[in-house]
Design a protein around this motif. Structure first.
Motif, PDB file in Angstrom:
ATOM      1  N   ALA A 288       0.869  -1.036  -0.015  1.00 16.52           N
ATOM      2  CA  ALA A 288       0.114  -0.092   0.051  1.00 16.52           C
ATOM      3  C   ALA A 288       0.925   1.284   0.137  1.00 16.52           C
ATOM      4  O   ALA A 288       0.350   2.211  -0.645  1.00 16.52           O
ATOM      5  CB  ALA A 288      -1.030   0.053   1.274  1.00 16.52           C
ATOM      6  N   ARG A 289       1.896   1.272   0.549  1.00 13.41           N
ATOM      7  CA  ARG A 289       2.980   2.299   0.768  1.00 13.41           C
ATOM      8  C   ARG A 289       3.428   2.656  -0.812  1.00 13.41           C
ATOM      9  O   ARG A 289       3.233   3.659  -1.240  1.00 13.41           O
ATOM     10  CB  ARG A 289       4.185   2.010   1.332  1.00 13.41           C
ATOM     11  CG  ARG A 289       4.318   2.073   2.941  1.00 13.41           C
ATOM     12  CD  ARG A 289       4.118   3.308   3.406  1.00 13.41           C
ATOM     13  NE  ARG A 289       4.345   3.375   4.937  1.00 13.41           N
ATOM     14  CZ  ARG A 289       4.028   4.305   5.782  1.00 13.41           C
ATOM     15  NH1 ARG A 289       3.547   5.388   5.322  1.00 13.41           N
ATOM     16  NH2 ARG A 289       4.092   4.308   7.061  1.00 13.41           N
ATOM     17  N   ARG A 290       3.526   1.492  -1.543  1.00 20.80           N
ATOM     18  CA  ARG A 290       4.058   1.588  -3.207  1.00 20.80           C
ATOM     19  C   ARG A 290       2.933   2.031  -3.870  1.00 20.80           C
ATOM     20  O   ARG A 290       3.062   3.022  -4.883  1.00 20.80           O
ATOM     21  CB  ARG A 290       4.578   0.273  -3.435  1.00 20.80           C
ATOM     22  CG  ARG A 290       6.016   0.059  -2.826  1.00 20.80           C
ATOM     23  CD  ARG A 290       6.388  -1.527  -3.550  1.00 20.80           C
ATOM     24  NE  ARG A 290       6.430  -1.365  -4.904  1.00 20.80           N
ATOM     25  CZ  ARG A 290       7.324  -1.191  -5.699  1.00 20.80           C
ATOM     26  NH1 ARG A 290       8.417  -0.705  -5.015  1.00 20.80           N
ATOM     27  NH2 ARG A 290       7.301  -1.107  -7.023  1.00 20.80           N
ATOM     28  N   ASP A 291       1.695   1.931  -3.522  1.00 22.30           N
ATOM     29  CA  ASP A 291       0.463   2.105  -4.203  1.00 22.30           C
ATOM     30  C   ASP A 291      -0.156   3.588  -4.114  1.00 22.30           C
ATOM     31  O   ASP A 291      -0.960   4.007  -4.741  1.00 22.30           O
ATOM     32  CB  ASP A 291      -0.486   0.914  -4.073  1.00 22.30           C
ATOM     33  CG  ASP A 291      -0.342  -0.259  -4.576  1.00 22.30           C
ATOM     34  OD1 ASP A 291       0.479  -0.444  -5.471  1.00 22.30           O
ATOM     35  OD2 ASP A 291      -0.733  -1.425  -4.199  1.00 22.30           O
ATOM     36  N   GLY A 292       0.546   4.275  -3.163  1.00 22.01           N
ATOM     37  CA  GLY A 292       0.101   5.700  -2.707  1.00 22.01           C
ATOM     38  C   GLY A 292       0.027   6.113  -1.500  1.00 22.01           C
ATOM     39  O   GLY A 292       0.227   7.568  -1.355  1.00 22.01           O
ATOM     40  N   LEU A 293       0.177   5.259  -0.443  1.00 23.10           N
ATOM     41  CA  LEU A 293       0.262   5.683   0.984  1.00 23.10           C
ATOM     42  C   LEU A 293       1.735   5.997   1.334  1.00 23.10           C
ATOM     43  O   LEU A 293       2.653   5.192   2.128  1.00 23.10           O
ATOM     44  CB  LEU A 293      -0.243   4.596   2.159  1.00 23.10           C
ATOM     45  CG  LEU A 293      -1.630   4.365   1.547  1.00 23.10           C
ATOM     46  CD1 LEU A 293      -2.303   3.482   2.851  1.00 23.10           C
ATOM     47  CD2 LEU A 293      -2.534   5.679   1.897  1.00 23.10           C
ATOM     48  N   SER A 294       2.569   6.958   0.612  1.00 18.79           N
ATOM     49  CA  SER A 294       3.910   7.126   0.743  1.00 18.79           C
ATOM     50  C   SER A 294       4.298   7.776   2.049  1.00 18.79           C
ATOM     51  O   SER A 294       3.353   8.414   2.621  1.00 18.79           O
ATOM     52  CB  SER A 294       4.385   8.218  -0.342  1.00 18.79           C
ATOM     53  OG  SER A 294       5.490   8.836   0.027  1.00 18.79           O
TER      54      SER A 294
END
Length: 323
Positions: A266-272
């Protein structure tokens, strides 16, 4: 039997013996090579050729050894790049079998590692790296918050094959500003992201209550959290929705491995980590979860998590979802 090519040191020894006029058969034991190998080198030197000439020829011949690298057609390269941009991994791209390929999964992974065709491991989940199985977190620890994960095995003996067991955690934004609450259904790997805005026990408890109130009762049987203080209101949640809540051992995120992995994705998908999570919209979080839930998973037989999840939801339960 493995054959070892002559080294430059061995070539130098043989050359010195040849130059001194020593008979070839007398030096086989000293060099540790067969008679034919020594005689071959003597004939090489008798022909007026040097050690440098031999090494040059050896390197030229060696360059032709081994399997030639596979050259993928442009349509396959473009397809792979598109799927990687969509979050697919090489094993998913090949294993889903939506089309045929000129290489296998292992070869495709090697291409990413070498950087062939513009592929890069940096575009893959976890950037091609991962913690080994059994990894134990060494960072700061707190005490056990609630019922131990080991009680879960007694309450749910078919846990590994049973639908309806969640793993949960929170993910924070830049400088710990804001947070979202994440849940992962273990059997289907479906990802749920809830907009708690911050990491307080009040906010996390409220958003979990709202979500459980909106779904069919008893659809989920248990949740396994880490020992964060944001889950301090777990008893109220368990009693209100008749769901078992357990806590992993302190410093053992591998006991909630699916949720930990999904959080990283999820970090990679937008939740930086550079994003402030306090004012994220519900629509944005839904899009992040939807992206991950539409990517096929090898462990699901190359179904997407959403496809696998829907197989366990009845028509009656689906109506409740839609109302």
């Amino acid at each position: 039997m493995t054959y070892t090519h002559l080294t430059i040191d061995e070539l130098t020894v043989i050359y010195n013996f040849w130059k001194s006029g020593t008979r070839a058969y007398t030096i086989t034991n000293a060099v540790g090579r067969s008679n034919e190998t020594i005689y071959k080198m003597y004939r090489w030197f008798n022909g007026g050729k040097s050690i440098t000439d031999y090494l040059t020829l050896y390197r030229s011949n060696k360059s032709h050894c081994g399997r030639k690298r596979i050259s993928l057609p442009n349509d396959e390269i473009n397809y792979i790049k598109d799927k990687v941009n969509d979050g697919w991994q090489p094993d998913t791209i090949i294993g889903r079998a939506d089309r045929s390929f000129s290489c296998c999964v292992r070869t495709l992974y090697r291409m990413f590692k070498r950087g062939d065709f513009g592929f890069s491991t940096k575009k893959l989940p976890m950037k091609g790296k991962r913690h080994p199985n059994g990894y134990v977190e060494r960072r700061g620890k707190s005490g056990q918050l609630g019922i131990s994960i080991h009680q879960r095995e007694k309450d749910h003996p078919n846990y590994a094959q049973e639908f309806g067991h969640l793993e949960g955690d929170t993910v924070q934004g830049k400088n710990h500003l804001g947070a979202v609450t994440t849940l992962s259904e273990r059997l289907t790997k479906v990802e749920i992201i809830l907009n708690s805005h911050d990491k307080s026990a009040e906010s996390v408890g409220r958003v979990l209550e709202q979500w459980f109130s909106s779904i069919p009762r008893h659809l989920f049987k248990s949740i396994t959290f880490d020992n964060g203080k944001e889950f301090a209101d777990w008893r109220n949640l368990a009693n209100k929705f008749d769901i078992n809540i357990y806590f992993a051992e302190v410093g053992a995120p591998n006991q909630r491995g699916l949720n930990e992995n999904n959080n990283g994705l999820a970090r990679r998908d937008g939740l930086s980590k550079n994003l402030d999570f306090r004012d994220l919209s519900d629509e944005f979080l839904q899009s992040v979860a939807s992206r991950r839930n539409h990517i096929p998973r090898k462990s699901l037989g190359y179904l997407t998590p959403l496809e696998a999840f829907l197989k366990h939801v009845t028509d009656e339960q689906m109506k409740l979802f839609l109302t």
